[in-house]
Design a protein around this motif. Structure first.
Motif, mmCIF file in Angstrom:
data_model
loop_
_atom_site.group_PDB
_atom_site.id
_atom_site.type_symbol
_atom_site.label_atom_id
_atom_site.label_comp_id
_atom_site.label_asym_id
_atom_site.label_seq_id
_atom_site.Cartn_x
_atom_site.Cartn_y
_atom_site.Cartn_z
ATOM 1 N N THR A 1 0.817 -1.222 0.000
ATOM 2 C CA THR A 1 0.000 0.000 0.000
ATOM 3 C C THR A 1 0.848 1.270 0.000
ATOM 4 O O THR A 1 0.347 2.340 0.317
ATOM 5 C CB THR A 1 -0.944 0.012 1.228
ATOM 6 N N ILE A 2 2.150 1.154 -0.346
ATOM 7 C CA ILE A 2 3.021 2.346 -0.321
ATOM 8 C C ILE A 2 2.504 3.419 -1.275
ATOM 9 O O ILE A 2 2.434 4.602 -0.924
ATOM 10 C CB ILE A 2 4.470 1.960 -0.689
ATOM 11 N N GLU A 3 2.108 3.016 -2.496
ATOM 12 C CA GLU A 3 1.663 4.005 -3.481
ATOM 13 C C GLU A 3 0.399 4.721 -3.023
ATOM 14 O O GLU A 3 0.261 5.937 -3.207
ATOM 15 C CB GLU A 3 1.437 3.313 -4.825
ATOM 16 N N SER A 4 -0.543 3.997 -2.406
ATOM 17 C CA SER A 4 -1.749 4.635 -1.865
ATOM 18 C C SER A 4 -1.380 5.601 -0.752
ATOM 19 O O SER A 4 -1.975 6.682 -0.620
ATOM 20 C CB SER A 4 -2.716 3.570 -1.342
ATOM 21 N N GLY A 5 -0.397 5.223 0.076
ATOM 22 C CA GLY A 5 0.054 6.105 1.145
ATOM 23 C C GLY A 5 0.649 7.391 0.605
ATOM 24 O O GLY A 5 0.386 8.479 1.121
ATOM 25 N N ILE A 6 1.468 7.283 -0.451
ATOM 26 C CA ILE A 6 2.083 8.477 -1.055
ATOM 27 C C ILE A 6 1.011 9.412 -1.606
ATOM 28 O O ILE A 6 1.104 10.643 -1.483
ATOM 29 C CB ILE A 6 3.070 8.056 -2.163
ATOM 30 N N GLU A 7 -0.044 8.856 -2.206
ATOM 31 C CA GLU A 7 -1.130 9.675 -2.756
ATOM 32 C C GLU A 7 -1.773 10.539 -1.665
ATOM 33 O O GLU A 7 -2.033 11.738 -1.858
ATOM 34 C CB GLU A 7 -2.173 8.762 -3.401
ATOM 35 N N LEU A 8 -2.028 9.936 -0.483
ATOM 36 C CA LEU A 8 -2.618 10.703 0.623
ATOM 37 C C LEU A 8 -1.618 11.716 1.172
ATOM 38 O O LEU A 8 -1.999 12.843 1.550
ATOM 39 C CB LEU A 8 -3.068 9.750 1.738
ATOM 40 N N LEU A 9 -0.335 11.345 1.245
ATOM 41 C CA LEU A 9 0.687 12.264 1.760
ATOM 42 C C LEU A 9 0.822 13.498 0.869
ATOM 43 O O LEU A 9 1.038 14.611 1.365
ATOM 44 C CB LEU A 9 2.024 11.539 1.865
ATOM 45 N N LEU A 10 0.690 13.338 -0.447
ATOM 46 C CA LEU A 10 0.784 14.487 -1.361
ATOM 47 C C LEU A 10 -0.398 15.437 -1.172
ATOM 48 O O LEU A 10 -0.253 16.666 -1.259
ATOM 49 C CB LEU A 10 0.852 13.996 -2.805
ATOM 50 N N LYS A 11 -1.599 14.883 -0.894
ATOM 51 C CA LYS A 11 -2.753 15.739 -0.589
ATOM 52 C C LYS A 11 -2.520 16.497 0.716
ATOM 53 O O LYS A 11 -2.840 17.689 0.822
ATOM 54 C CB LYS A 11 -4.015 14.887 -0.499
ATOM 55 N N ALA A 12 -1.963 15.800 1.718
ATOM 56 C CA ALA A 12 -1.662 16.453 2.994
ATOM 57 C C ALA A 12 -0.625 17.556 2.803
ATOM 58 O O ALA A 12 -0.707 18.630 3.416
ATOM 59 C CB ALA A 12 -1.158 15.413 3.998
ATOM 60 N N ARG A 13 0.363 17.311 1.921
ATOM 61 C CA ARG A 13 1.396 18.322 1.635
ATOM 62 C C ARG A 13 0.779 19.611 1.095
ATOM 63 O O ARG A 13 1.120 20.718 1.544
ATOM 64 C CB ARG A 13 2.386 17.745 0.626
ATOM 65 N N ASP A 14 -0.156 19.494 0.130
ATOM 66 C CA ASP A 14 -0.772 20.679 -0.469
ATOM 67 C C ASP A 14 -1.513 21.501 0.576
ATOM 68 O O ASP A 14 -1.443 22.740 0.580
ATOM 69 C CB ASP A 14 -1.728 20.254 -1.592
ATOM 70 N N LEU A 15 -2.237 20.808 1.485
ATOM 71 C CA LEU A 15 -2.971 21.527 2.529
ATOM 72 C C LEU A 15 -2.013 22.180 3.519
ATOM 73 O O LEU A 15 -2.242 23.307 3.980
ATOM 74 C CB LEU A 15 -3.914 20.562 3.263
#
Length: 714
Positions: free
Chosen positions: A115-129
């Motif tokens: 699930t690393i790729e799914s985790g990175i997707e959420l982390l990038l959204k958190a980064r923008d916020l």
């Protein structure tokens, strides 16, 4: 620590908090493992329940409030439990709180290989916020976790880009701890991408930060990292200088395990320089520490290097002795080779089965062809006889001559039929011989599977020999087929005992193959790795199992359920983690024993006049390919002399039998364990075996059975 957390809680509960209010934070901490403070958690839950009763429509706001409180008090486990329940589209959710939720969820997913790729997707959204809200502390941690996740995917260019941002941000806010962590991880990524110049640069930065912050462990670690980097580039003399510094630091820290690694590394560097006397000296020092620590798996490479150095020094006797030790120790860890043997056996079994099926079909086809020919000849004969009678009625004069002619034809036909009958008999004899060959080959296959069980048994510990003055083991192990998909394990490590039970997908040969993968993975986690708790150990075990099951082109969904226990002989604390399994503690109930307080993880299951049965709950997820968000966790329980730890797979409770020919079910099994508590552990296990056999009766065994009772003797 607890008083500080309690004061923070009172401030949260007594404040005039509005559930629609948007809350901003000036800091963010990593989720970390905390002691379970049940009083604090109960106060938070009671306050939330009270608010829900007065405002049932405010469910989203209540969950957000609970998340903020749990996060502020660093109750990471409780915070994680409610992450998936929070509505990210709620109008009551501030952008910063949403960024934190995305960060925590993404961090959890990034820890699992699948699930690393799914985790990175959420982390990038958190980064923008976080960028929008200008929260540098949160943004820094997002950069660090995202960089580690990219490294886990071997995407080193992306990892380096993100970690550079994290390091520069740490420098801008003067966070020395995260500057040190980012610099070390960034150097590792540069090294893995073969950029040795930048790897050296950031190792130097990390070393300087570790010295300034007096982080001796990181000082020693970075000395060793720089030495390994120099050795990798062929600068062995320079590498030795750094290894010696690492040795000095680890002696000061009394970190004997890493000291043994430093000695091994410096021995290898001296061997590269052709100084084999010094290489032998340091390799022997490394081996002594490893043997004192009782870690034979770490000694394999040292024996091999020692043998090579002795040989190059002309000391062939010691070279031979160390090579022999290397081979003996290597052979004792050949579980992978046993797994390969079973793979080859199963392939051979399937191939022979197909060949026999082809032979059977060919023989059956020949037999059918001969039978059809016989039927055709019989039909022709009947037709000929009919013609004879017709012509006999029409031409009486020529009947005698015609009959003579027909009789000759009939004799010829009989001769042909006789020959065909002989051929059919020969075919039947050949068919019988083939059937006999099939029977022999079937016996050979069964004998091969019987031999495979010796391979599996050799991989399982002798449970009778595992009993000590402190622990006594009793086992009921009954495979459904010849080999088993269930297995058990036991290790004695310093003042701790590691033991447990596992139930793999399926049974027979496929289940046994998965069980060998599980045993090999457990061996690596217990003998070669260092973890803080059993939850981390089971998580690491899960990664190893996934790597073994996903090496080929196809995804394999097999896995296993498991009970994993670590018992500390000094503190008498049992640490447990489960994957779809619970552990049970059988304790005598008397005036001297206090009732154990129940929690979310510890439950009093059933009791009678003499005994109480407690349940330690495991995670509701298996080991293997799984797409949920539940992590493995640790449950601790203070055990006493006379307590019995009961672990089992599903086979016992799922057995069909009894008067109504139905499953026994877990409830009846737990009652049997409770009722037999007055017997000693040996007689108790005998009684449970007899009950199982009696319940099964004439029914077929439905699954593998593995039941392990561990008694605390003292």
């Amino acid at each position: 620590m607890k008083s500080t957390r309690f004061l923070a809680l009172l401030l949260c509960l007594c404040s005039t908090y509005s559930f629609s209010q948007k809350v901003n934070y000036n800091y963010l901490t990593f989720p970390q493992k905390m002691d379970n403070d049940s009083i604090t958690i109960n106060l938070i839950e009671n306050q939330a329940n009270k608010k829900f009763k007065t405002s049932p429509m405010a469910k989203d706001q209540i969950l957000i409030w609970k998340f903020i409180v749990f996060d502020s008090l660093k109750l990471a486990e409780k915070r994680t439990d409610i992450l998936d329940s929070i509505n990210l589209n709620s109008k009551s959710l501030s952008r910063l709180t949403k960024a934190k939720i995305l960060y925590y969820k993404g961090s959890n997913l990034a820890e699992e290989t699948q699930t690393i790729e799914s985790g990175i997707e959420l982390l990038l959204k958190a980064r923008d916020l976080a960028i929008t809200e200008n929260d540098k502390n949160l943004l820094l941690r997002i950069y660090y976790v995202t960089g580690k996740a990219y490294a886990g995917l071997s995407a080193y260019e992306k990892s380096i880009a993100v970690l550079n941002k994290g390091y520069n941000l740490a420098v801008s806010i003067n966070d020395s701890a995260l500057m040190l962590t980012c610099a070390t991880t960034l150097a590792n990524s540069y090294k893995n991408s073969k950029n040795f110049e930048n790897a050296q640069k950031y190792y130097d930065i990390a070393l300087d930060l570790a010295i300034k912050t007096k982080n001796d462990r990181m000082v020693a670690g970075n000395y060793n990292n720089i030495g390994s980097l120099e050795k990798q580039q062929g600068n062995n003399a320079e590498a030795i200088k750094y290894f010696l510094k690492a040795i000095e630091m680890n002696k000061k820290l009394e970190n004997n395990l890493w000291l043994s690694f430093n000695y091994h590394n410096i021995g290898g560097a001296y061997a590269n320089l052709g100084k084999h006397d010094l290489a032998i000296k340091y390799l022997l020092m490394s081996l002594k520490i490893k043997n004192d620590l009782g870690i034979p798996s770490n000694s394999i490479e040292s024996y091999k290097n020692l043998s090579e150095s002795y040989a190059k020094n002309g000391d062939y006797k010691n070279a031979y002795e160390n090579l022999s030790r290397f081979n003996v120790l290597k052979d004792s860890f050949q579980i992978d080779e046993q797994k390969q043997a079973l793979n080859e056996f199963e392939a051979k079994y399937e191939s022979e089965k197909k060949e026999l099926e082809i032979d059977r079909l060919e023989i059956t086809g020949k037999y059918q062809k001969e039978r059809n020919k016989t039927l055709e000849m019989k039909a022709q004969r009947s037709f000929n006889l009919a013609l004879i009678f017709i012509f006999a009625g029409i031409i009486l004069i020529g009947s005698v001559l015609l009959l003579v002619k027909r009789n000759r034809q009939r004799m010829n036909t009989n001769t042909i039929l006789s020959d065909k009958n002989i051929e059919i008999q020969s075919t039947n004899l050949a068919l019988q011989e083939t059937l006999n060959e099939l029977s022999v080959k079937n016996k050979e296959i069964i004998d091969s599977i019987n031999y495979a069980t010796y391979i599996q048994r050799a991989s399982l510990p002798n449970i009778a020999q595992q009993s000590t003055d402190a622990l006594k083991f009793e086992l009921f192990f009954s495979p459904k087929d010849i080999v088993s998909g269930d297995f058990y394990f036991s290790y004695q490590m310093y003042n701790k005992s590691v033991f447990g039970v596992a139930d793999c997908t399926g049974h027979g040969v496929p289940g046994a193959m998965v069980s060998l993968i599980g045993m090999n993975s457990i061996d690596k986690v217990v003998r070669e790795e260092v973890h803080l708790d059993t939850g981390e150990m089971v998580s690491s075990l899960n990664k190893h199992v996934l790597e073994n099951l996903q090496r080929g082109k196809e995804m394999i969904n097999d896995g296993m359920d498991m009970s994993f226990c670590v018992f500390d002989h000094i503190t008498h604390i049992l640490k447990f983690s489960g994957a779809q399994h619970d552990a049970y503690i059988l304790r005598k109930s008397n005036e001297n024993n206090e009732i154990v307080e129940e929690t979310d993880e510890v439950e009093m299951k059933i009791k009678n006049e003499t005994h109480i049965l407690y349940a330690l709950k495991g995670a509701r997820r298996p080991i293997g390919n799984w797409h949920g968000n539940i992590n493995f966790f640790e449950v601790q329980f203070d055990v006493k002399q006379g307590d019995r730890i009961v672990l089992f797979s599903d086979g016992y409770a799922d057995q069909i039998g009894g008067d109504s020919d139905k499953k026994m079910k877990k409830g009846k099994m737990l009652e049997l364990i409770l009722e037999s508590g007055n017997l000693d552990s040996t007689r108790q296990m005998e009684m449970l075996k007899d009950e199982f056999i009696s319940w099964q009766g004439n029914s077929e065994q439905v699954d593998d059975v593995c039941l392990l009772i561990t008694e605390i003797v003292k």
